[in-house]
Design a protein around this motif. Sequence first.
Motif, mmCIF file in Angstrom:
data_model
loop_
_atom_site.group_PDB
_atom_site.id
_atom_site.type_symbol
_atom_site.label_atom_id
_atom_site.label_comp_id
_atom_site.label_asym_id
_atom_site.label_seq_id
_atom_site.Cartn_x
_atom_site.Cartn_y
_atom_site.Cartn_z
ATOM 1 N N TYR A 130 0.893 -1.168 0.044
ATOM 2 C CA TYR A 130 -0.095 -0.054 -0.072
ATOM 3 C C TYR A 130 0.831 1.376 -0.013
ATOM 4 O O TYR A 130 1.921 1.269 0.714
ATOM 5 N N ASP A 131 0.471 2.135 -0.676
ATOM 6 C CA ASP A 131 1.105 3.540 -0.428
ATOM 7 C C ASP A 131 0.679 4.307 0.633
ATOM 8 O O ASP A 131 -0.354 3.755 1.438
ATOM 9 N N SER A 132 1.317 5.625 0.981
ATOM 10 C CA SER A 132 0.788 6.438 1.992
ATOM 11 C C SER A 132 -0.499 6.598 1.903
ATOM 12 O O SER A 132 -1.087 6.803 3.103
ATOM 13 N N GLU A 133 -1.198 7.223 0.875
ATOM 14 C CA GLU A 133 -2.565 7.330 0.862
ATOM 15 C C GLU A 133 -3.571 6.122 1.368
ATOM 16 O O GLU A 133 -4.492 6.634 2.054
ATOM 17 N N MET A 134 -3.262 5.083 0.897
ATOM 18 C CA MET A 134 -4.037 4.022 1.230
ATOM 19 C C MET A 134 -3.927 3.616 2.669
ATOM 20 O O MET A 134 -4.785 3.241 3.430
ATOM 21 N N VAL A 135 -2.751 3.496 3.400
ATOM 22 C CA VAL A 135 -2.250 3.308 4.548
ATOM 23 C C VAL A 135 -2.888 4.532 5.502
ATOM 24 O O VAL A 135 -3.647 3.945 6.295
ATOM 25 N N SER A 136 -3.074 5.694 5.226
ATOM 26 C CA SER A 136 -3.721 6.559 5.830
ATOM 27 C C SER A 136 -5.399 6.392 5.947
ATOM 28 O O SER A 136 -6.040 6.617 7.067
ATOM 29 N N ARG A 137 -5.820 5.866 4.910
ATOM 30 C CA ARG A 137 -7.253 5.918 4.729
ATOM 31 C C ARG A 137 -7.659 4.435 5.755
ATOM 32 O O ARG A 137 -8.568 4.778 6.151
ATOM 33 N N LEU A 138 -6.846 3.743 5.622
ATOM 34 C CA LEU A 138 -7.338 2.301 6.369
ATOM 35 C C LEU A 138 -6.872 2.440 8.093
ATOM 36 O O LEU A 138 -7.832 2.057 8.845
ATOM 37 N N LEU A 139 -5.934 3.671 8.272
ATOM 38 C CA LEU A 139 -5.615 3.803 9.542
ATOM 39 C C LEU A 139 -6.743 4.420 10.204
ATOM 40 O O LEU A 139 -7.419 4.331 11.355
ATOM 41 N N ARG A 140 -7.366 5.473 9.498
ATOM 42 C CA ARG A 140 -8.448 6.298 9.790
ATOM 43 C C ARG A 140 -9.717 5.411 9.936
ATOM 44 O O ARG A 140 -10.530 5.400 10.986
ATOM 45 N N HIS A 141 -9.841 4.480 9.122
ATOM 46 C CA HIS A 141 -11.001 3.503 9.099
ATOM 47 C C HIS A 141 -11.023 2.563 10.141
ATOM 48 O O HIS A 141 -11.997 2.380 10.870
ATOM 49 N N SER A 142 -9.810 2.185 10.471
ATOM 50 C CA SER A 142 -9.680 0.879 11.361
ATOM 51 C C SER A 142 -9.558 1.781 12.852
ATOM 52 O O SER A 142 -9.695 1.134 13.829
ATOM 53 N N GLU A 143 -9.448 3.138 12.970
ATOM 54 C CA GLU A 143 -9.170 3.792 14.179
ATOM 55 C C GLU A 143 -7.837 3.071 15.037
ATOM 56 O O GLU A 143 -7.915 2.869 16.389
ATOM 57 N N ALA A 144 -6.958 2.617 14.268
ATOM 58 C CA ALA A 144 -5.830 1.978 14.713
ATOM 59 C C ALA A 144 -5.127 3.027 16.028
ATOM 60 O O ALA A 144 -4.971 4.333 15.754
ATOM 61 N N LYS A 145 -4.739 2.551 17.159
ATOM 62 C CA LYS A 145 -4.217 3.221 18.387
ATOM 63 C C LYS A 145 -2.636 3.198 18.082
ATOM 64 O O LYS A 145 -1.840 4.021 18.694
ATOM 65 N N SER A 220 -9.112 -10.242 14.606
ATOM 66 C CA SER A 220 -8.141 -9.693 13.720
ATOM 67 C C SER A 220 -8.979 -8.906 12.585
ATOM 68 O O SER A 220 -10.267 -9.142 12.532
ATOM 69 N N LEU A 221 -8.249 -7.901 12.004
ATOM 70 C CA LEU A 221 -9.101 -7.058 11.140
ATOM 71 C C LEU A 221 -8.269 -7.036 9.832
ATOM 72 O O LEU A 221 -7.048 -6.691 9.767
ATOM 73 N N ASN A 222 -8.721 -7.836 8.728
ATOM 74 C CA ASN A 222 -7.910 -7.840 7.501
ATOM 75 C C ASN A 222 -8.748 -7.085 6.275
ATOM 76 O O ASN A 222 -10.036 -7.343 6.165
ATOM 77 N N TYR A 223 -7.773 -6.418 5.574
ATOM 78 C CA TYR A 223 -8.598 -5.604 4.423
ATOM 79 C C TYR A 223 -8.289 -6.350 3.471
ATOM 80 O O TYR A 223 -7.414 -7.237 3.050
ATOM 81 N N THR A 224 -9.400 -6.329 2.483
ATOM 82 C CA THR A 224 -9.352 -7.348 1.267
ATOM 83 C C THR A 224 -8.081 -6.905 0.207
ATOM 84 O O THR A 224 -7.617 -5.647 0.433
ATOM 85 N N SER A 230 -11.491 -0.632 -3.803
ATOM 86 C CA SER A 230 -11.731 -0.173 -2.458
ATOM 87 C C SER A 230 -11.700 -1.460 -1.487
ATOM 88 O O SER A 230 -12.697 -2.280 -1.519
ATOM 89 N N PRO A 231 -10.594 -1.605 -0.941
ATOM 90 C CA PRO A 231 -10.526 -2.822 0.177
ATOM 91 C C PRO A 231 -11.917 -2.613 1.139
ATOM 92 O O PRO A 231 -11.962 -1.578 1.711
ATOM 93 N N LYS A 232 -12.183 -3.742 1.667
ATOM 94 C CA LYS A 232 -13.112 -3.715 2.855
ATOM 95 C C LYS A 232 -12.414 -4.293 4.308
ATOM 96 O O LYS A 232 -11.767 -5.176 3.943
ATOM 97 N N GLY A 233 -13.125 -3.952 5.098
ATOM 98 C CA GLY A 233 -12.358 -4.357 6.421
ATOM 99 C C GLY A 233 -13.103 -5.657 7.175
ATOM 100 O O GLY A 233 -14.130 -5.546 7.398
ATOM 101 N N VAL A 234 -12.438 -6.861 6.795
ATOM 102 C CA VAL A 234 -13.042 -8.232 7.276
ATOM 103 C C VAL A 234 -12.482 -8.386 8.696
ATOM 104 O O VAL A 234 -11.459 -8.478 9.089
ATOM 105 N N VAL A 235 -13.630 -8.726 9.473
ATOM 106 C CA VAL A 235 -13.325 -8.877 10.835
ATOM 107 C C VAL A 235 -13.389 -10.610 10.890
ATOM 108 O O VAL A 235 -14.423 -11.180 10.832
ATOM 109 N N TYR A 236 -12.470 -10.876 11.569
ATOM 110 C CA TYR A 236 -12.139 -12.423 11.991
ATOM 111 C C TYR A 236 -12.474 -12.552 13.533
ATOM 112 O O TYR A 236 -12.150 -11.477 14.274
#
Length: 577
Positions: A130-145, A220-224, A230-236
């Motif tokens: 992933y590039d920085s833009e995608m990483v930022s998007r997924l960090l925001r979506h996941s609310e990773a601390k 765990s949370l795995n993005y497609t 548009s990756p989706k956040g899949v919850v295990y």
Amino acid sequence: MFRPTRFLSVIRQLRQTSSQRTQVIHFSSEKPMEGLFQCPANYVPLSPISFLQRAGIVYRDRVSVIYGSVNYTWKETLERCLRLASALTQLGISRGDVVATLAPNVPAMYELHFGVPMAGAVLCTLNIRYDSEMVSRLLRHSEAKIIFVDYQLLDIAHGAFKLLSMKETKPPELVLITESDNPIHDSTFTSTSLEYESLLKTGNPDFEIIQPKDELDPISLNYTSGTTSSPKGVVYNHRGAYINSLSTVLLHGMGAIPVYLWTVPMFHCNGWCLTWGVAAQGGTNVCLRKVTPKNIYDNIMLHKVNHLGGAPTVLNMIVNATPGDRKTLPWKVEIMTGGAPPPPQILFKMEELGFNVSHLYGLTETYGPGTICTWKPEWEFLPPEERAELKSHQGLQHLGVEVDIKNPITLKSVPPDGKTMGEVMFRGNTVMSGYLKDLKATQEAFDGGWFRSGDLAVKHPDGYIKVKDRSKDIIISGGENISTIEVETVLYSHPAVLEAAVVGQPDHHWGETPFAFVKLKEGCSVEAKEIIKFCRDHLPHYMAPRTVVFDDLPRTSTGKVQKFLLRKKAENMDNLP
């Protein structure tokens, strides 16, 4: 002094006390069996955390992890993971918090698969491509601390943090994963930043694991994988991860103390759940930062590897290794492949090299493997090419899940005639809990009581399924359905073709026509018209590509071709004669 009467008295008191804490099991049958109840003595939430707890005792002095000159035993791995969990709680991580990673297959990545859920948190493994833009998007979506970042990917993380700041979103705390022979000389790594090994030293090796309250709690949370834009956040959940870990171990034929080479990215479906599964068998994890033919062969020989996995692109890499990189295998090496349908020609060549290939099929939403092409003894007597064709089928359902091919409208099973297409559907314990923050998508995916994969397949008389295409990839040309997988299989059989991908190109008359992207083997030269003729000689003419372009194929780090990018490219190209 031991007193039997006193001992029995204590037992009676404990039983009376525990009975007050028990939960009576309610049976759905008309005549429930009396005298049964659920209590801590007979029910503990299933969790793959328990595999490491056991391995640390049963296999304590056996090697758990190898990475270059780094070696750990299972006792040491258990202690390091406990320290990690303890350190995370000291940083404020609590039950249900998300902890992200951006790292390749290094020891820290393996330890995070246990340390994070041991702290009660949810592990989110991000794709390292992933590039920085995608990483930022997924960090925001996941609310990773917190995010653990490998030193080679630090620039990507810093770029993502800048983008988050621009959106007035607080970035997660960063923990840097370093290596002893690669010290960091980066001015952006300040004295306030955290470093992985230093963090572990602050943790308590006697940390009390925060067990899941319920086995359906997220683990765990795995993005497609990014084959779509548009990756989706899949919850295990803990239960599904536990069951699929053991299922994959059993179906892969992993006995006690296997030696597993990590060519499957751990960030992809948690390494098909084998991050946890290898611990269940007390195996050795041989970590591999960079997957190359030389590294694969060298590690197999050096560490006596007997199991590995990878997408067909990894198999292709092994088959086309240079003579200098290739080694003669003195023992049979089991390899699982999945992520894309493997061309039969590649399977045949892998067998010649001494690998026994098991073909898996599944999705991120099914914890990775959902089916396996189980070997049949009678195949042994078939010609090699025919045997390889059968092994390229997606096979039968995995343990822990039910699979069927159904009409997507009526939900009726298609006949097992090998011709009638339907949609692959799953239901069972190894299907995701849902898509994070997307209730509508979750409801649509589970419509009718089955998980709808979006893959089109047929069922053969023996029950084995064969995927024909993704529903979005199927080409409809002049009213005829064209399976891109079938066309790609023919392309792979051309002696000059290394890789191939087929997409539909818009056509005013036919609606769509097949458009092929081909990468040639090194030193080979062939014209497009020869490739087209080759396809016409082996396929009905309407299925043969009208256009062939020689180019590299954009892939995800799990080896899947990003066909949405190729479709865009084909749409912007004029038809060639």
